[in-house]
Design an enzyme around this catalytic site. Structure first.
Site, PDB file in Angstrom:
ATOM      1  N   TYR A 174     -10.673  -1.070  11.644  1.00  0.00           N
ATOM      2  CA  TYR A 174     -11.484  -0.311  11.348  1.00  0.00           C
ATOM      3  C   TYR A 174     -12.682  -1.654   9.498  1.00  0.00           C
ATOM      4  O   TYR A 174     -13.162  -1.397   9.007  1.00  0.00           O
ATOM      5  CB  TYR A 174     -11.875   1.034  10.403  1.00  0.00           C
ATOM      6  CG  TYR A 174     -10.561   1.296   9.451  1.00  0.00           C
ATOM      7  CD1 TYR A 174     -10.359   1.090   8.624  1.00  0.00           C
ATOM      8  CD2 TYR A 174      -9.708   1.735   9.903  1.00  0.00           C
ATOM      9  CE1 TYR A 174      -9.081   1.763   7.865  1.00  0.00           C
ATOM     10  CE2 TYR A 174      -8.544   2.718   9.140  1.00  0.00           C
ATOM     11  CZ  TYR A 174      -8.752   2.485   8.208  1.00  0.00           C
ATOM     12  OH  TYR A 174      -7.741   2.546   7.347  1.00  0.00           O
ATOM     13  N   LYS A 175     -11.708  -2.155   9.373  1.00  0.00           N
ATOM     14  CA  LYS A 175     -11.426  -3.403   7.952  1.00  0.00           C
ATOM     15  C   LYS A 175     -12.408  -4.121   8.060  1.00  0.00           C
ATOM     16  O   LYS A 175     -13.157  -4.634   8.925  1.00  0.00           O
ATOM     17  CB  LYS A 175     -10.496  -3.272   7.297  1.00  0.00           C
ATOM     18  CG  LYS A 175     -10.014  -1.886   6.358  1.00  0.00           C
ATOM     19  CD  LYS A 175      -8.511  -2.275   5.959  1.00  0.00           C
ATOM     20  CE  LYS A 175      -7.735  -0.881   5.573  1.00  0.00           C
ATOM     21  NZ  LYS A 175      -6.523  -1.577   5.006  1.00  0.00           N
ATOM     22  N   ARG A 189     -13.365  -3.449  -6.969  1.00  0.00           N
ATOM     23  CA  ARG A 189     -11.972  -4.515  -6.177  1.00  0.00           C
ATOM     24  C   ARG A 189     -13.670  -4.708  -5.152  1.00  0.00           C
ATOM     25  O   ARG A 189     -14.535  -4.392  -4.661  1.00  0.00           O
ATOM     26  CB  ARG A 189     -11.429  -4.277  -4.927  1.00  0.00           C
ATOM     27  CG  ARG A 189     -10.795  -4.296  -3.799  1.00  0.00           C
ATOM     28  CD  ARG A 189      -9.847  -3.289  -3.142  1.00  0.00           C
ATOM     29  NE  ARG A 189     -10.229  -2.718  -2.898  1.00  0.00           N
ATOM     30  CZ  ARG A 189      -9.681  -1.979  -1.910  1.00  0.00           C
ATOM     31  NH1 ARG A 189      -8.256  -2.233  -1.111  1.00  0.00           N
ATOM     32  NH2 ARG A 189     -10.095  -0.928  -0.166  1.00  0.00           N
ATOM     33  N   ASP A 214       2.159  -5.985   7.817  1.00  0.00           N
ATOM     34  CA  ASP A 214       0.816  -5.379   7.874  1.00  0.00           C
ATOM     35  C   ASP A 214       0.397  -6.060   7.526  1.00  0.00           C
ATOM     36  O   ASP A 214       0.374  -6.601   6.698  1.00  0.00           O
ATOM     37  CB  ASP A 214       1.042  -4.218   6.531  1.00  0.00           C
ATOM     38  CG  ASP A 214      -0.215  -3.205   7.282  1.00  0.00           C
ATOM     39  OD1 ASP A 214      -0.712  -4.164   7.693  1.00  0.00           O
ATOM     40  OD2 ASP A 214       0.867  -2.103   6.949  1.00  0.00           O
ATOM     41  N   PHE A 270       0.912  -1.221  -0.423  1.00  0.00           N
ATOM     42  CA  PHE A 270      -0.168  -0.277   0.193  1.00  0.00           C
ATOM     43  C   PHE A 270       0.979   0.930  -0.157  1.00  0.00           C
ATOM     44  O   PHE A 270       1.635   1.500   0.975  1.00  0.00           O
ATOM     45  CB  PHE A 270      -0.787   0.139   1.145  1.00  0.00           C
ATOM     46  CG  PHE A 270      -1.872   0.762   1.511  1.00  0.00           C
ATOM     47  CD1 PHE A 270      -2.902   0.577   0.129  1.00  0.00           C
ATOM     48  CD2 PHE A 270      -2.153   1.815   2.364  1.00  0.00           C
ATOM     49  CE1 PHE A 270      -3.675   1.848  -0.062  1.00  0.00           C
ATOM     50  CE2 PHE A 270      -3.345   2.448   2.246  1.00  0.00           C
ATOM     51  CZ  PHE A 270      -4.007   3.146   1.120  1.00  0.00           C
TER      52      PHE A 270
HETATM   53  C1  LIG Z   1      -5.228  -0.009   5.035  1.00  0.00           C
HETATM   54  C2  LIG Z   1      -3.945  -0.001   5.671  1.00  0.00           C
HETATM   55  C3  LIG Z   1      -3.923   1.398   5.985  1.00  0.00           C
HETATM   56  C4  LIG Z   1      -4.670   2.306   6.560  1.00  0.00           C
HETATM   57  O1  LIG Z   1      -3.430   3.182   7.428  1.00  0.00           O
HETATM   58  P1  LIG Z   1      -4.163   4.143   7.954  1.00  0.00           P
HETATM   59  O2  LIG Z   1      -3.302   4.446   9.066  1.00  0.00           O
HETATM   60  O3  LIG Z   1      -5.632   3.813   8.807  1.00  0.00           O
HETATM   61  O4  LIG Z   1      -4.739   5.207   7.038  1.00  0.00           O
HETATM   62  C5  LIG Z   1      -2.556   1.245   5.890  1.00  0.00           C
HETATM   63  N1  LIG Z   1      -1.948   0.142   5.622  1.00  0.00           N
HETATM   64  C6  LIG Z   1      -2.213  -1.155   4.906  1.00  0.00           C
HETATM   65  C7  LIG Z   1      -1.719  -2.112   4.173  1.00  0.00           C
HETATM   66  C8  LIG Z   1      -3.548  -0.981   4.908  1.00  0.00           C
HETATM   67  O5  LIG Z   1      -4.149  -1.842   4.186  1.00  0.00           O
END
Ligand SMILES: *Cc1c(COP(=O)(O)O)cnc(C)c1O
Length: 397
Positions: A209-210, A356, A184, A113
């Site tokens: 939150y996911k 997606r 991660d 990401f």
């Molecule tokens: C959703 C996601 C984030 C989110 O980071 P925030 O700090 O909550 O904005 C970070 N890394 C990955 C790989 C994600 O999928």
């Protein structure tokens, strides 16, 4: 076998919506609404400052962390909830670098990401001393692990395609080369069986939150292997990470356990929502989630490929090699997704051309999946994506 009819009842989903975006923002668990309302009235409203002791607010990050630990194969006392994933990544990465001696390279991949690469770029820049980020293609990661690498920093599930890295094998390779492994788990926690202990990961971060359904901007989590606690120091500190915050000593003295990963005052209302959302997992087997998610995503993939010729599968075909999402490439993917959403099927879009779809058996059944395919086929056949209204890009896609 997990009773998915029961788990479906635990969520408040709007009538008529088929939700294929729980990988971006999980829906509202009914208990979260009740618990937050109660905390506002009885905690904040009545107990006021006494709530920090009377309502257990001070220990909540650790208690929520312990519940998440059970979902990611980590021992109790090794996970704490709080901050965002980005901030936790900064803490984990700088802690790992603090323990990696003379080495200077953080190795990651171009399927990560972009946010995570931003964090690493700026963290290494701020540390100076020659630290730097090296980014290779996902399939080249294994070969790029050598004795120059300080930290291997990867996301297990690719946010676009769902491609799954082999956490255990790559961690082993990193260790053999003398590197530290930081994972991660944003698109893994709550979606896949994860065993941080068995994989021997050094550090991990993930999202609340996911798939954990903690609500918009929910606290994230951070894991630190027990042997690193007290030995690896994040380059971000605050009084909540101090061994005894209320002694107000002038010098920082980090907590010797996972508490050293805390920084400032936790967002209690959001933490309570996440805590309540975790109740959903009582009686749920992650292995059942995985089996069911594969059934749902396989059927979806086969139907879409058979009935929507304009869409090209962007995810690995082998379900064992992808997370809990399936993505398709389509030139007009953004507009097509907006047309689909207007019809009550919610997925999302990732630039430049990825549609997606997330599969979350807790509240999604086969009938939903088949209806979603019908609607998608309809969007494609009617070329609904050509309507100008669907071409207007919103801030969040
Ligand atoms: C959703 C996601 C984030 C989110 O980071 P925030 O700090 O909550 O904005 C970070 N890394 C990955 C790989 C994600 O999928």
């Amino acid at each position: 076998m997990t009773d998915f009819t029961r788990t479906r009842e635990l969520f408040d989903l709007p009538e008529g919506v088929i939700y294929l975006d729980g990988n971006s923002l999980g829906p509202l668990p009914k208990t979260a609404r009740e618990r937050v309302a109660r905390e506002i009235d009885h905690g904040w409203g009545e107990r006021l400052i006494r709530g920090w002791n009377d309502c257990g607010w001070m220990d909540l990050p650790g208690r929520v962390g312990d519940r998440i630990a059970s979902l990611v194969g980590a021992p109790q006392g090794t996970v704490t909830a709080g901050d965002s994933t980005s901030v936790n990544l900064f803490k984990a990465l700088t802690a790992a670098l603090s323990a990696s001696g003379e080495r200077r390279i953080v190795l990651s991949d171009s399927g990560n990401f972009p946010n995570d690469l931003y964090v690493a770029q700026e963290a290494t820049r701020a540390l100076g001393k020659g630290y730097g980020l090296k980014v290779v293609a996902p399939e080249e990661v294994e070969a790029a692990i050598d004795e120059t690498v300080a930290v291997l920093m990867l996301t297990e599930v690719d946010y676009r395609t769902g491609r799954l890295h082999d956490m255990k094998a790559l961690t082993e390779k990193a260790h053999a080369a003398g590197a530290i492994a930081l994972w991660d788990l944003c698109h893994s926690a709550g979606a896949l069986p994860i065993d941080l202990t068995d994989a021997d990961a050094d550090f991990a971060v993930g999202c609340g939150y996911k798939y954990l359904n903690g609500g918009p901007g929910a606290p994230a989590f951070i894991y630190c292997k027990p042997e690193w606690a007290g030995r690896a120091a994040p380059a971000l500190a605050g009084w909540m990470g101090h061994a005894e915050p209320f002694r107000f000593e002038l010098d920082y003295r980090p907590d010797e356990g996972i508490g050293c990963m805390r920084v400032g005052t936790p967002p209690i209302l959001s933490m309570v929502a996440l805590d309540a959302a975790l109740d959903v997992w009582d009686g749920v087997k992650i292995a059942d989630i995985r089996t069911r998610s594969i059934e749902l995503s396989e059927r979806f993939t086969l139907e879409v490929e058979a009935r929507c010729p304009g869409l090209e599968l962007a995810s690995p075909r082998d379900p064992a090699r992808r997370g809990s999402q399936v993505s398709f490439r389509f030139e007009h993917g953004y507009a097509a997704m907006q047309a689909l959403i207007a019809g009550g099927v919610i997925g999302d879009f990732r630039a430049p051309d990825i549609m997606r779809f997330g599969f979350t058996p807790l509240y999604l059944g086969m009938e939903d999946v088949l209806t979603a395919v019908d609607r998608l086929e309809d969007v494609m056949k009617r070329r609904a994506f050509e309507a100008p209204v669907y071409a207007v890009r919103a801030k969040v896609t």
